[in-house]
Write a protein that holds these residues in place. Structure first.
Motif, short mmCIF file in Angstrom:
data_model
loop_
_atom_site.label_atom_id
_atom_site.label_comp_id
_atom_site.label_asym_id
_atom_site.label_seq_id
_atom_site.Cartn_x
_atom_site.Cartn_y
_atom_site.Cartn_z
N LYS A 298 0.83 -1.21 0.00
CA LYS A 298 0.00 0.00 0.00
C LYS A 298 0.86 1.26 0.00
CE LYS A 298 -3.83 2.06 2.66
NZ LYS A 298 -4.69 1.88 3.88
N LEU A 299 1.97 1.22 0.73
CA LEU A 299 2.85 2.38 0.86
C LEU A 299 3.67 2.65 -0.40
CD1 LEU A 299 4.26 4.57 2.67
CD2 LEU A 299 5.91 2.76 3.30
N ALA A 300 4.14 1.60 -1.06
CA ALA A 300 5.11 1.76 -2.14
C ALA A 300 4.66 2.73 -3.24
CB ALA A 300 5.46 0.39 -2.72
N PRO A 301 3.46 2.62 -3.78
CA PRO A 301 3.06 3.58 -4.82
C PRO A 301 2.97 5.02 -4.29
CG PRO A 301 1.62 1.65 -4.84
CD PRO A 301 2.43 1.58 -3.58
N ILE A 302 2.67 5.16 -3.01
CA ILE A 302 2.57 6.50 -2.41
C ILE A 302 3.93 7.17 -2.40
CG2 ILE A 302 2.00 7.78 -0.31
CD1 ILE A 302 -0.03 5.55 0.35
N VAL A 303 4.97 6.45 -1.97
CA VAL A 303 6.31 7.07 -1.91
C VAL A 303 6.87 7.27 -3.31
CG1 VAL A 303 6.76 6.20 0.41
CG2 VAL A 303 7.53 4.86 -1.56
N ALA A 304 6.49 6.40 -4.25
CA ALA A 304 6.93 6.58 -5.63
C ALA A 304 6.37 7.88 -6.20
CB ALA A 304 6.51 5.39 -6.49
N GLU A 305 5.09 8.13 -5.95
CA GLU A 305 4.47 9.38 -6.40
C GLU A 305 5.07 10.59 -5.69
OE1 GLU A 305 2.38 9.98 -8.76
OE2 GLU A 305 1.84 7.93 -9.35
N ARG A 306 5.60 10.36 -4.49
CA ARG A 306 6.16 11.45 -3.68
C ARG A 306 7.56 11.83 -4.16
NH1 ARG A 306 2.11 12.89 0.24
NH2 ARG A 306 3.02 14.53 1.54
N ILE A 308 10.30 9.26 -4.68
CA ILE A 308 11.36 8.29 -4.40
C ILE A 308 11.71 7.57 -5.70
CG2 ILE A 308 11.87 6.09 -3.24
CD1 ILE A 308 12.04 8.57 -1.43
N ASP A 309 12.99 7.57 -6.04
CA ASP A 309 13.45 6.95 -7.29
C ASP A 309 13.69 5.46 -7.15
OD1 ASP A 309 13.86 9.38 -9.04
OD2 ASP A 309 15.09 9.94 -7.32
N LEU A 310 14.19 5.03 -5.98
CA LEU A 310 14.49 3.62 -5.77
C LEU A 310 14.05 3.21 -4.37
CD1 LEU A 310 17.61 1.61 -6.77
CD2 LEU A 310 16.91 1.61 -4.38
N ILE A 311 13.27 2.14 -4.30
CA ILE A 311 12.83 1.58 -3.02
C ILE A 311 13.74 0.40 -2.70
CG2 ILE A 311 10.95 0.49 -1.77
CD1 ILE A 311 9.01 1.91 -3.71
N ASP A 312 14.45 0.53 -1.61
CA ASP A 312 15.45 -0.45 -1.16
C ASP A 312 14.79 -1.32 -0.10
OD1 ASP A 312 17.67 -1.78 -0.23
OD2 ASP A 312 18.70 0.00 0.51
N LYS A 340 7.71 -4.54 -6.18
CA LYS A 340 7.93 -4.21 -7.59
C LYS A 340 6.64 -4.34 -8.38
CE LYS A 340 10.01 -3.08 -11.31
NZ LYS A 340 10.32 -1.65 -11.52
N LYS A 341 5.88 -5.35 -8.10
CA LYS A 341 4.60 -5.53 -8.78
C LYS A 341 3.66 -4.37 -8.48
CE LYS A 341 0.87 -8.93 -9.41
NZ LYS A 341 0.35 -10.26 -8.98
N ALA A 342 3.73 -3.84 -7.25
CA ALA A 342 2.85 -2.76 -6.84
C ALA A 342 3.21 -1.43 -7.49
CB ALA A 342 2.87 -2.61 -5.32
N VAL A 343 4.51 -1.17 -7.71
CA VAL A 343 4.92 0.14 -8.25
C VAL A 343 5.15 0.12 -9.75
CG1 VAL A 343 5.94 0.88 -6.07
CG2 VAL A 343 7.40 -0.23 -7.77
N GLY A 344 5.37 -1.07 -10.33
CA GLY A 344 5.63 -1.14 -11.76
C GLY A 344 6.82 -0.29 -12.15
N ASP A 345 6.62 0.58 -13.14
CA ASP A 345 7.70 1.44 -13.63
C ASP A 345 7.76 2.79 -12.92
OD1 ASP A 345 8.45 -0.50 -15.47
OD2 ASP A 345 7.10 0.27 -17.02
N LYS A 346 6.95 2.98 -11.90
CA LYS A 346 6.94 4.28 -11.21
C LYS A 346 8.17 4.48 -10.33
CE LYS A 346 1.89 4.65 -11.10
NZ LYS A 346 0.68 4.69 -10.24
N ALA A 347 8.82 3.38 -9.94
CA ALA A 347 10.05 3.46 -9.15
C ALA A 347 10.84 2.19 -9.37
CB ALA A 347 9.73 3.63 -7.66
N LEU A 348 12.13 2.29 -9.19
CA LEU A 348 12.99 1.12 -9.21
C LEU A 348 12.90 0.43 -7.86
CD1 LEU A 348 16.09 2.74 -10.93
CD2 LEU A 348 14.41 1.24 -12.01
#
Length: 422
Positions: A298-306, A308-312, A340-348
């Motif tokens: 749930k969080l991952a797409p939110i931080v990608a939109e905010r 964040i370029d890479l989620i570690d 990765k499935k949740a964010v797709g190409d929005k973040a690495l």
């Protein structure tokens, strides 16, 4: 003749210098012919692990990096010769990125009393030598910034796990709530932060990011929101019992993280790479208050939109009663692939945790399950890990000029000798 009377000649300078003056270095330095760690012959047949990757405005030569690892060797929270040698050695050997250990954003926020800090300009200036040397070797280098919260100011882990450092000040130990990490443990119970103090900490993260770019010259910054440190403590209902705007609902518990991301973004240039490390799960699903993979998805797409370029992706560290994670290759892989499935190409998305097999990592990259791999202790055992992985994957990569024995140019040397004998 005595050894004292021997003196090396002064290096040539100016137009007669045999080597270029590397950017940022005050002395002659032989520059590599290509970006260290990059494939000599890049094509669509090059293993994905050794294909370049763009992260924000930064392009890196391959897809394995040095994970941040505390070294517990700071002097008054400043760099020592150890750090220069340690990070300098890593930066000459071709990882896609070198990530320096977490650096405290405030005097009371280090994981130990011998952590590095970046809460003042002097600390940041002393880091610049490390960055300049990395850049002279074409290496990309960044740092992790963090606040350890209720796990702050303990002794170095090699001294004793969770041993409270007697030099620390107990009233300076803070967290979202007055909840100890380990009941009846050696670390005191933190006091709950006030809202004003929370706002100060947010500003401290932004100021640390600003120094890391403008003074130290780092290529990227990673926000540390994992392993039971302050941001992670706020995210989890297990450690966050607040009833104000920073506690209770999911949206309130992630508020601190989102405000820190905004503050960091506001203090770095547009396009500057910002990474985020968080624990995808507390690995204690039987605890209804524990942060879990559903929360992270749930969080991952939110931080990608905010921004964040890479989620570690990592896991654990905030629950002393957590289940033991499985051992072996890719111990947190199920979390990383879900994110990765949740964010797709929005973040690495990267993964850490026993990512110690070149072929295994390359397969994950080829399948698009992750975009990058962070590796920790294998780099401590073998700083030349990237070259071993390249050999295993039958790929030639660039090296620094000083490492000429990797690929000695015997044929050119013989031709040169023959030409001088004519």
């Amino acid at each position: 003749m005595t050894f004292e009377s021997l003196q090396l000649p002064e290096p040539a300078t100016g137009s007669s210098a045999p080597y270029s003056i590397a950017q940022g270095l005050p002395y002659e330095y032989p520059l590599p012919e290509g970006v260290v760690g990059s494939a000599l012959h890049l094509s669509d047949k090059t293993p994905k692990l050794f294909q370049p990757l763009r992260i924000g405005n930064m392009v890196i030569p391959n897809r394995v990096g040095v994970s941040p690892m505390c070294q517990y060797t700071a002097d008054k929270n400043e760099v020592t010769d150890y750090h220069k040698i340690h990070y300098g050695g890593l930066s000459t050997r071709g990882p896609g990125v070198v990530t320096c250990e977490v650096m405290a954003v405030a005097p009371n926020s280090g994981t130990s009393m011998v952590d590095l800090g970046i809460w003042n300009d002097t600390q940041a200036y002393k880091l610049k030598d490390i960055v300049n040397y990395a850049h002279a070797n074409t290496s990309k280098i960044g740092l992790q910034i963090g606040h350890a919260g209720r796990k702050a100011m303990t002794s170095a882990l090699f001294d004793f796990l969770e041993n409270w450092d007697p030099r620390a000040i107990e009233k300076d130990l803070v967290g979202p709530s007055a909840v100890a990490y380990r009941p009846n443990g050696r670390v005191p119970t933190p006091r709950a932060l006030t809202v004003d103090e929370i706002h100060t900490i947010i500003k401290q993260f932004g100021a640390a990011a600003k120094r890391s770019v403008e003074i130290s010259g780092f290529d990227f910054v990673e926000i540390h929101a994992a392993h039971g440190y302050l941001i992670n403590e706020f995210m989890s209902a297990h450690s966050n019992k607040r009833t104000d705007q920073y506690g209770g609902s999911f949206e309130n518990r992630i508020r601190l993280l989102l405000e820190i991301i905004d503050e960091v973004r506001a203090n770095v240039p547009k396009g500057y790479p910002v990474f985020l490390r968080f624990s995808a799960s507390e690995i204690h699903d039987s605890n209804p208050d524990a942060w879990n993979i559903a929360d992270s998805v749930k969080l991952a797409p939110i931080v990608a939109e905010r921004g964040i370029d890479l989620i570690d992706v990592s896991a654990g560290g905030n629950d002393s009663n957590a289940d033991r994670p499985k051992k072996g290759f890719g111990m947190f892989l199920e979390y990383a692939t879900a994110i990765k499935k949740a964010v797709g190409d929005k973040a690495l998305v990267s993964c850490v945790g026993s990512m110690h097999d070149a072929k295994g990592v390359n397969e994950l990259l080829e399948e698009g399950l992750i975009d990058f791999a962070f590796v920790g202790s294998p780099f401590l055992k073998n700083p030349g890990l990237v070259f071993d992985w390249a050999k295993e994957l039958d790929t030639e990569i660039h090296h620094i000029a000083s490492h000429w024995p990797f690929k000695p140019k015997y044929a050119e040397m013989i031709e040169y000798i023959k030409s001088t004998l004519k």
